[in-house]
Design a protein around this motif. Structure first.
Motif, PDB file in Angstrom:
ATOM      1  N   UNK A 287       0.836  -1.203   0.000  1.00 30.36           N
ATOM      2  CA  UNK A 287       0.000   0.000   0.000  1.00 30.36           C
ATOM      3  C   UNK A 287       0.871   1.254   0.000  1.00 30.36           C
ATOM      4  N   UNK A 288       0.344   2.326  -0.602  1.00 36.05           N
ATOM      5  CA  UNK A 288       1.039   3.609  -0.656  1.00 36.05           C
ATOM      6  C   UNK A 288       0.141   4.673  -0.030  1.00 36.05           C
ATOM      7  N   UNK A 289       0.661   5.348   0.990  1.00 30.95           N
ATOM      8  CA  UNK A 289      -0.064   6.423   1.666  1.00 30.95           C
ATOM      9  C   UNK A 289       0.646   7.733   1.319  1.00 30.95           C
TER      10      UNK A 289
ATOM     11  N   UNK B  11       5.798  -4.555   1.861  1.00 31.38           N
ATOM     12  CA  UNK B  11       6.095  -3.282   2.521  1.00 31.38           C
ATOM     13  C   UNK B  11       4.928  -2.339   2.357  1.00 31.38           C
ATOM     14  N   UNK B  12       5.071  -1.160   2.902  1.00 28.97           N
ATOM     15  CA  UNK B  12       4.126  -0.066   2.668  1.00 28.97           C
ATOM     16  C   UNK B  12       4.943   1.217   2.644  1.00 28.97           C
ATOM     17  N   UNK B  13       4.459   2.197   1.904  1.00 23.26           N
ATOM     18  CA  UNK B  13       5.162   3.477   1.800  1.00 23.26           C
ATOM     19  C   UNK B  13       4.299   4.566   2.422  1.00 23.26           C
TER      20      UNK B  13
ATOM     21  N   UNK C 197       9.086  -1.550   4.979  1.00 26.85           N
ATOM     22  CA  UNK C 197       8.252  -0.350   4.875  1.00 26.85           C
ATOM     23  C   UNK C 197       9.139   0.890   4.904  1.00 26.85           C
ATOM     24  N   UNK C 198       8.580   1.997   4.399  1.00 28.97           N
ATOM     25  CA  UNK C 198       9.344   3.248   4.339  1.00 28.97           C
ATOM     26  C   UNK C 198       8.493   4.378   4.904  1.00 28.97           C
TER      27      UNK C 198
ATOM     28  N   UNK D 162      13.140   4.692   8.551  1.00 29.25           N
ATOM     29  CA  UNK D 162      12.488   5.859   9.138  1.00 29.25           C
ATOM     30  C   UNK D 162      13.321   7.085   8.774  1.00 29.25           C
ATOM     31  N   UNK D 163      12.833   7.894   7.835  1.00 29.60           N
ATOM     32  CA  UNK D 163      13.587   9.073   7.402  1.00 29.60           C
ATOM     33  C   UNK D 163      13.595  10.167   8.456  1.00 29.60           C
ATOM     34  N   UNK D 164      12.527  10.271   9.221  1.00 24.67           N
ATOM     35  CA  UNK D 164      12.411  11.342  10.224  1.00 24.67           C
ATOM     36  C   UNK D 164      12.306  10.705  11.615  1.00 24.67           C
ATOM     37  N   UNK D 165      11.865  11.493  12.554  1.00 28.75           N
ATOM     38  CA  UNK D 165      11.770  11.034  13.941  1.00 28.75           C
ATOM     39  C   UNK D 165      10.655   9.998  14.099  1.00 28.75           C
TER      40      UNK D 165
END
Length: 523
Positions: A226-228, A247-249, A270-271, A294-297
């Motif tokens: 799934x893509x959110x 995965x999911x984005x 997942x990303x 996890x790109x951010x916090x």
């Protein structure tokens, strides 16, 4: 081939050839009123590939016969509100150019809307006893399924919700809900929806906000692929089975705060491109973040799970900070990730360290537990320095240098050995020691002429060693008891002063070493 039309007391049938173009079909329209009257009369209606002109009004009508209107275009409004369909309702492949209203309608058997196209669809308070089939259907201006009750399954695979909200607010589905490959171009609202069995959103695309706040899913929740693209909100969602995002984005913020998952929570590969919140979430089984980025916090504050699986390359997994305050678990894998987790911990709190230390100790990994304890002490020492609490900071540094915060006791052993070796060397120097006064008197009476004694030098390195040990230890030992340090000087320092320094070092190092061995310094 000409259109086929058949009308009896039990049947209205109107079928146009499959190879007719839209223009050809418009040459042979059928009146909406004619069809409505047939349905009111209890007839079975079968219409295929036709065009129905005029408003189609079945409001509050009880439809006794089967309804099959497939591949047909409704030119006017369709109002089936409060209608009751006793038999199967088939509208596959039909196009609704005007608004279609099925609010508060009742279908006592199945509904088929596969491959249909709706300008705007209203299914508020719809009740379906059977299965709701709506695969590959297009909703051009939103679809409202709020408070809809479907006793069995609903199938919306490959359906497209183009302009306007797709609302499933407080929808009740007694079976499974299939949304695989569905596309939501605007907001998807599943707030407080209840799905008794499987909820499948595999390969679904959410271009607007995805709202699953307080949704209840009795089986598994599947979002594989799934893509959110906007915010994904699963706050307070309850999933009795497993939850899969493998995965999911998540291109917008992801909120799983207070979510409850009865099975495993799989986020493999997942990303999370923005803020990820799992505050107070409860995973009754395992949480799997292998390959997750996890790109951010990310907030794991007050969450709980049995075992948490992270990636083996944590530096690539966590690019922001991690809030682990109040997080509880039984085990983490791989154990090597602990250092990266603690390095990215923000804000600082002691609990994540103590939780991790207890986890390792329960698993019999005392070495790792000690490393976690040491890392916590290092972090706290640095914080005291930042806050300019210098006395506490200096005390922490002494604690570190002497015994490694109570886990590296070998450091105090090295310091003690060095002190004794220095004492041994110093008290080998000529005139460094002398006999006690009573010993001198006894020696004189016995007429001893020992040259070393006259010079104030012990008999060899062994005597020097025991003399140094005697000065160092905070308790009396019989070795070297007849000697005392002289008042002679070495490099401007009296030998007696060196003996006092050695005694003070012993009074400090020996009790500290004992405290470290008994674990007092780690409490």
């Amino acid at each position: 081939m000409q259109p086929t039309k058949e009308e009896t007391s039990q049947l209205l049938k109107y079928v146009l050839p499959d190879d007719y173009s839209e223009k050809d079909r418009e040459k042979y329209p059928i009146s909406a009123q004619e069809v409505v009257e047939a349905l009111k009369a209890g007839k079975t209606v079968e219409i295929r590939n036709a065009v129905i002109e005029g408003d189609f009004n079945l409001e509050s009508v009880v439809v006794e016969g089967k309804v099959t209107i497939e591949g047909t275009m409704f030119k006017g409004l369709v109002d089936c509100s409060y209608a009751t369909f006793k038999q199967v309702l088939r509208l596959n492949g039909s196009t609704f150019e005007g608004d279609a209203n099925f609010s508060a309608a009742t279908a006592e058997k199945d509904i088929f809307l596969n491959n249909a196209t709706f300008k705007a669809a209203n299914f508020v308070d719809l009740s379906v006893t059977g299965v709701f089939y709506c695969e590959s259907t297009t909703f051009k201006k939103g679809a409202i399924f709020a408070r809809t009750t479907i006793k069995k399954d609903i199938f919306l695979e490959k359906s497209i919700f183009e302009d306007g909200e797709a609302s499933f607010l407080k929808t009740l589905i007694g079976g499974a809900a299939e949304f695989t490959c569905a596309v939501f171009k605007q907001k998807a609202n599943f707030n407080s929806a209840q799905i008794e069995e499987l909820a499948a959103f595999n390969q679904a695309t959410f271009e607007g906000d995805a709202d699953f706040i307080s949704a209840q899913i009795g089986g598994n929740a599947e979002f594989d692929g799934a893509v959110f693209k906007q915010k994904a909100n699963f706050n307070s969602a309850q999933i009795e089975g497993h939850a899969f995002f493998r995965p999911a984005t998540f291109e917008g913020d992801a909120d799983f705060g207070s979510a409850q998952i009865g099975g495993n929570a799989g986020f493999t590969n997942a990303h999370f491109k923005e803020y990820a919140n799992f505050y107070t979430a409860q995973f009754k089984m395992d949480a799997i973040f292998e390959g997750t980025v996890f790109d951010k916090n990310v907030i794991f504050q007050n969450i709980s799970f049995r075992t948490c699986f992270f990636d083996r390359d944590p530096a690539k997994q966590f690019l922001g900070t991690i809030d682990l305050r109040g997080c509880t678990y039984e085990r983490i894998e791989p154990t090597s990730i602990w250092e990266e987790l603690m390095n990215r911990l923000y804000p600082y709190d002691r609990q994540p360290f103590t939780q991790l230390e207890e986890t390792f100790r329960r698993a019999g990994q005392d070495r790792l537990a000690n490393e976690v304890y040491y890392a916590r002490k290092e972090k706290e020492t640095a914080l005291y320095k930042e806050r300019k609490e210098r006395l506490i900071w200096i005390g922490r540094l002494v604690h570190k240098w002497l015994v490694g915060y109570g886990v590296h006791i070998w450091r105090i052993l090295i310091a003690s050995v060095i002190a004794v070796i220095i004492g041994t060397a110093v008290f080998q120097i000529d005139r460094a020691i002398e006999l006690k006064q009573e010993t001198q008197q006894l020696t004189a009476e016995e007429g001893s002429s020992n040259t070393n004694q006259d010079r104030g030098v012990p008999h060899g390195w062994c005597d020097g060693f025991w003399l140094s040990v005697r000065f160092f230890l905070p308790m009396e030992i019989p070795f070297g008891s007849k000697w005392i340090a002289s008042s002679n000087t070495f490099c401007g320092i009296k030998f007696s002063t060196i003996a006092i320094i050695l005694k003070i070092a012993g009074w400090v190092l020996v009790p500290v070493g004992v405290a470290g061995l008994t674990g007092i310094l780690k409490r």
